[in-house]
Scaffold this motif. Sequence first.
Motif, PDB file in Angstrom:
ATOM      1  N   ALA A  28       0.736  -0.401   0.276  1.00  0.00           N
ATOM      2  CA  ALA A  28      -0.350  -0.461   0.111  1.00  0.00           C
ATOM      3  C   ALA A  28       0.637   1.350  -0.128  1.00  0.00           C
ATOM      4  O   ALA A  28       0.294   2.206  -0.844  1.00  0.00           O
ATOM      5  N   VAL A  29       2.063   1.174   0.877  1.00  0.00           N
ATOM      6  CA  VAL A  29       3.494   2.051   0.819  1.00  0.00           C
ATOM      7  C   VAL A  29       3.708   2.621  -0.352  1.00  0.00           C
ATOM      8  O   VAL A  29       3.457   3.576  -1.159  1.00  0.00           O
ATOM      9  N   ALA A  30       4.086   1.757  -1.124  1.00  0.00           N
ATOM     10  CA  ALA A  30       4.469   1.437  -2.462  1.00  0.00           C
ATOM     11  C   ALA A  30       3.355   1.925  -3.525  1.00  0.00           C
ATOM     12  O   ALA A  30       4.091   2.556  -5.121  1.00  0.00           O
ATOM     13  N   THR A  31       2.507   1.565  -3.242  1.00  0.00           N
ATOM     14  CA  THR A  31       1.215   2.341  -4.051  1.00  0.00           C
ATOM     15  C   THR A  31       1.167   3.497  -4.023  1.00  0.00           C
ATOM     16  O   THR A  31       1.199   4.095  -4.921  1.00  0.00           O
ATOM     17  N   LEU A  32       1.118   3.944  -3.186  1.00  0.00           N
ATOM     18  CA  LEU A  32       1.123   5.794  -2.472  1.00  0.00           C
ATOM     19  C   LEU A  32       2.571   6.420  -3.408  1.00  0.00           C
ATOM     20  O   LEU A  32       2.015   7.706  -3.895  1.00  0.00           O
ATOM     21  N   VAL A  33       3.626   5.909  -3.222  1.00  0.00           N
ATOM     22  CA  VAL A  33       4.976   6.790  -3.682  1.00  0.00           C
ATOM     23  C   VAL A  33       4.954   6.346  -5.067  1.00  0.00           C
ATOM     24  O   VAL A  33       5.248   7.910  -5.913  1.00  0.00           O
ATOM     25  N   THR A  34       3.799   5.511  -5.407  1.00  0.00           N
ATOM     26  CA  THR A  34       4.529   4.789  -6.807  1.00  0.00           C
ATOM     27  C   THR A  34       3.384   6.284  -7.362  1.00  0.00           C
ATOM     28  O   THR A  34       3.352   6.719  -8.912  1.00  0.00           O
ATOM     29  N   VAL A  35       2.021   6.143  -7.004  1.00  0.00           N
ATOM     30  CA  VAL A  35       1.036   7.224  -7.630  1.00  0.00           C
ATOM     31  C   VAL A  35       1.476   8.461  -7.943  1.00  0.00           C
ATOM     32  O   VAL A  35       1.056   9.853  -8.063  1.00  0.00           O
ATOM     33  N   ALA A  36       2.182   8.603  -6.906  1.00  0.00           N
ATOM     34  CA  ALA A  36       1.904  10.651  -5.528  1.00  0.00           C
ATOM     35  C   ALA A  36       2.680  11.153  -7.222  1.00  0.00           C
ATOM     36  O   ALA A  36       2.228  11.968  -7.735  1.00  0.00           O
ATOM     37  N   PRO A  37       3.691  10.655  -7.997  1.00  0.00           N
ATOM     38  CA  PRO A  37       3.966  12.133  -9.143  1.00  0.00           C
ATOM     39  C   PRO A  37       3.350  12.004 -10.076  1.00  0.00           C
ATOM     40  O   PRO A  37       3.447  13.108 -11.031  1.00  0.00           O
ATOM     41  N   LEU A  38       2.529  11.056 -10.046  1.00  0.00           N
ATOM     42  CA  LEU A  38       1.222  11.125 -11.244  1.00  0.00           C
ATOM     43  C   LEU A  38       0.286  12.544 -11.123  1.00  0.00           C
ATOM     44  O   LEU A  38       0.238  13.353 -11.532  1.00  0.00           O
ATOM     45  N   PHE A  39      -0.293  12.633  -9.618  1.00  0.00           N
ATOM     46  CA  PHE A  39      -0.584  13.455  -9.234  1.00  0.00           C
ATOM     47  C   PHE A  39      -0.028  15.246  -9.069  1.00  0.00           C
ATOM     48  O   PHE A  39      -0.596  16.415  -9.942  1.00  0.00           O
ATOM     49  N   LEU A  40       1.194  14.937  -8.267  1.00  0.00           N
ATOM     50  CA  LEU A  40       2.135  15.589  -8.266  1.00  0.00           C
ATOM     51  C   LEU A  40       3.216  16.913  -9.673  1.00  0.00           C
ATOM     52  O   LEU A  40       3.365  17.782  -9.168  1.00  0.00           O
ATOM     53  N   GLY A  41       2.897  16.155 -10.574  1.00  0.00           N
ATOM     54  CA  GLY A  41       2.867  16.147 -11.984  1.00  0.00           C
ATOM     55  C   GLY A  41       4.839  16.223 -12.408  1.00  0.00           C
ATOM     56  O   GLY A  41       5.226  16.642 -13.139  1.00  0.00           O
ATOM     57  N   THR A  42       5.289  15.519 -11.076  1.00  0.00           N
ATOM     58  CA  THR A  42       6.529  15.173 -11.329  1.00  0.00           C
ATOM     59  C   THR A  42       7.108  13.912 -12.328  1.00  0.00           C
ATOM     60  O   THR A  42       6.568  13.177 -12.950  1.00  0.00           O
TER      61      THR A  42
END
Length: 89
Positions: A28-42
Amino acid sequence: MRDKTQVNSSAPGDGLVRAGAIVFFVGAVATLVTVAPLFLGTTPFPTYMFGLSMLMAVGFVVAGAGLLRSVAEGRRRARAGQISGQSPR
């Protein structure tokens, strides 16, 4: 009092359930870390990071196997109690 479950006793399958929960939360943590850049535009993480997200499914399966093992042991104990003439508790 002998037939009562002790507080510190461990039933079959408990270890699998605990391990499955840990693996699930790591996924779950890996999923959050992986998806975060998609929302942050990085810049997105490499592809293998998306594979770590699959740990959620692996943890779910491991915990389910532990649950099934625990149920099977409970049924085995109940069956043994009925055969010997004791009532299952």
